[in-house]
Design a protein around this motif. Structure first.
Motif, PDB file in Angstrom:
ATOM      1  N   ASP A   1      51.809  36.323  39.235  1.00 14.22           N
ATOM      2  CA  ASP A   1      53.064  36.360  38.466  1.00 14.22           C
ATOM      3  C   ASP A   1      52.893  35.826  37.047  1.00 14.22           C
ATOM      4  O   ASP A   1      53.422  36.400  36.092  1.00 14.22           O
ATOM      5  CB  ASP A   1      54.151  35.564  39.172  1.00 14.22           C
ATOM      6  CG  ASP A   1      54.592  36.196  40.484  1.00 14.22           C
ATOM      7  OD1 ASP A   1      54.314  37.398  40.707  1.00 14.22           O
ATOM      8  OD2 ASP A   1      55.211  35.484  41.297  1.00 14.22           O
ATOM      9  N   ASN A   2      52.183  34.706  36.884  1.00  9.23           N
ATOM     10  CA  ASN A   2      52.077  34.050  35.578  1.00  9.23           C
ATOM     11  C   ASN A   2      50.913  34.545  34.723  1.00  9.23           C
ATOM     12  O   ASN A   2      51.011  34.584  33.505  1.00  9.23           O
ATOM     13  CB  ASN A   2      51.939  32.536  35.748  1.00  9.23           C
ATOM     14  CG  ASN A   2      53.119  31.922  36.446  1.00  9.23           C
ATOM     15  OD1 ASN A   2      54.211  32.479  36.457  1.00  9.23           O
ATOM     16  ND2 ASN A   2      52.914  30.777  37.060  1.00  9.23           N
ATOM     17  N   LEU A   3      49.787  34.858  35.372  1.00  6.77           N
ATOM     18  CA  LEU A   3      48.574  35.189  34.616  1.00  6.77           C
ATOM     19  C   LEU A   3      48.076  36.610  34.853  1.00  6.77           C
ATOM     20  O   LEU A   3      47.088  37.019  34.243  1.00  6.77           O
ATOM     21  CB  LEU A   3      47.451  34.210  34.977  1.00  6.77           C
ATOM     22  CG  LEU A   3      47.760  32.723  34.815  1.00  6.77           C
ATOM     23  CD1 LEU A   3      46.588  31.892  35.324  1.00  6.77           C
ATOM     24  CD2 LEU A   3      48.061  32.403  33.372  1.00  6.77           C
ATOM     25  N   LYS A   4      48.705  37.326  35.749  1.00  4.57           N
ATOM     26  CA  LYS A   4      48.275  38.681  36.139  1.00  4.57           C
ATOM     27  C   LYS A   4      46.837  38.675  36.687  1.00  4.57           C
ATOM     28  O   LYS A   4      46.058  39.591  36.442  1.00  4.57           O
ATOM     29  CB  LYS A   4      48.399  39.675  34.978  1.00  4.57           C
ATOM     30  CG  LYS A   4      49.805  39.796  34.451  1.00  4.57           C
ATOM     31  CD  LYS A   4      50.772  40.250  35.515  1.00  4.57           C
ATOM     32  CE  LYS A   4      52.181  40.388  34.978  1.00  4.57           C
ATOM     33  NZ  LYS A   4      53.180  39.870  35.886  1.00  4.57           N
ATOM     34  N   VAL A   5      46.497  37.622  37.432  1.00  5.27           N
ATOM     35  CA  VAL A   5      45.173  37.478  38.042  1.00  5.27           C
ATOM     36  C   VAL A   5      45.297  37.785  39.526  1.00  5.27           C
ATOM     37  O   VAL A   5      46.123  37.187  40.216  1.00  5.27           O
ATOM     38  CB  VAL A   5      44.626  36.050  37.835  1.00  5.27           C
ATOM     39  CG1 VAL A   5      43.368  35.828  38.644  1.00  5.27           C
ATOM     40  CG2 VAL A   5      44.388  35.793  36.365  1.00  5.27           C
ATOM     41  N   ARG A   6      44.496  38.704  39.990  1.00  2.00           N
ATOM     42  CA  ARG A   6      44.449  39.040  41.418  1.00  2.00           C
ATOM     43  C   ARG A   6      43.266  38.327  42.062  1.00  2.00           C
ATOM     44  O   ARG A   6      42.347  37.900  41.380  1.00  2.00           O
ATOM     45  CB  ARG A   6      44.291  40.547  41.601  1.00  2.00           C
ATOM     46  CG  ARG A   6      45.476  41.344  41.130  1.00  2.00           C
ATOM     47  CD  ARG A   6      45.222  42.828  41.406  1.00  2.00           C
ATOM     48  NE  ARG A   6      46.280  43.648  40.885  1.00  2.00           N
ATOM     49  CZ  ARG A   6      47.291  44.097  41.627  1.00  2.00           C
ATOM     50  NH1 ARG A   6      47.369  43.786  42.899  1.00  2.00           N
ATOM     51  NH2 ARG A   6      48.221  44.847  41.084  1.00  2.00           N
ATOM     52  N   TYR A   7      43.306  38.220  43.377  1.00  3.44           N
ATOM     53  CA  TYR A   7      42.194  37.657  44.163  1.00  3.44           C
ATOM     54  C   TYR A   7      41.839  36.247  43.703  1.00  3.44           C
ATOM     55  O   TYR A   7      40.692  35.949  43.408  1.00  3.44           O
ATOM     56  CB  TYR A   7      40.973  38.576  44.114  1.00  3.44           C
ATOM     57  CG  TYR A   7      41.309  40.019  44.373  1.00  3.44           C
ATOM     58  CD1 TYR A   7      41.734  40.431  45.629  1.00  3.44           C
ATOM     59  CD2 TYR A   7      41.229  40.962  43.360  1.00  3.44           C
ATOM     60  CE1 TYR A   7      42.059  41.752  45.864  1.00  3.44           C
ATOM     61  CE2 TYR A   7      41.551  42.286  43.587  1.00  3.44           C
ATOM     62  CZ  TYR A   7      41.975  42.683  44.852  1.00  3.44           C
ATOM     63  OH  TYR A   7      42.297  43.988  45.078  1.00  3.44           O
ATOM     64  N   LEU A   8      42.842  35.380  43.655  1.00  2.00           N
ATOM     65  CA  LEU A   8      42.640  34.033  43.141  1.00  2.00           C
ATOM     66  C   LEU A   8      41.554  33.275  43.894  1.00  2.00           C
ATOM     67  O   LEU A   8      40.755  32.576  43.281  1.00  2.00           O
ATOM     68  CB  LEU A   8      43.948  33.235  43.169  1.00  2.00           C
ATOM     69  CG  LEU A   8      43.848  31.803  42.650  1.00  2.00           C
ATOM     70  CD1 LEU A   8      43.440  31.795  41.176  1.00  2.00           C
ATOM     71  CD2 LEU A   8      45.154  31.063  42.852  1.00  2.00           C
TER      72      LEU A   8
END
Length: 93
Positions: A32-39
């Motif tokens: 949601d905040n950084l548009k980063v998948r697979y954290l």
């Protein structure tokens, strides 16, 4: 002192800057905040970078309840002022 190098505006750099500011991230917040998948994979990549630089125990994780009735991992950095650092159940990633 160890030096960790990041490519500017890369995903590891973005996460590193965010966590260094005393913030924490869950999988949903990362998207949601950084548009980063697979954290979880990105955190594993950060851990490898830190280990290669000789920095260990810098990433902390806290398992907490989420809104769906399950638990999720909340990642943050040690000694960066994150409010979750002193909570019960925090462990080194």
């Amino acid at each position: 002192m160890a030096t960790v190098k990041f490519k500017k505006d890369s995903i590891p750099y973005t996460i590193h800057v965010y966590l260094s500011a005393g913030n924490s991230l869950t999988h949903d917040e990362a998207y949601d905040n950084l548009k980063v998948r697979y954290l979880s994979q990105r955190i594993a990549d950060l851990k490898i970078k830190f280990e290669e630089a000789g920095v260990t125990g810098h990433i902390l994780v806290l398992d907490e309840a989420n809104a769906r009735g399950n638990t999720h991992a909340r990642y943050f950095y040690k000694d960066c002022g994150c409010e979750h650092e002193g909570k019960f159940g925090v462990r080194v990633y």
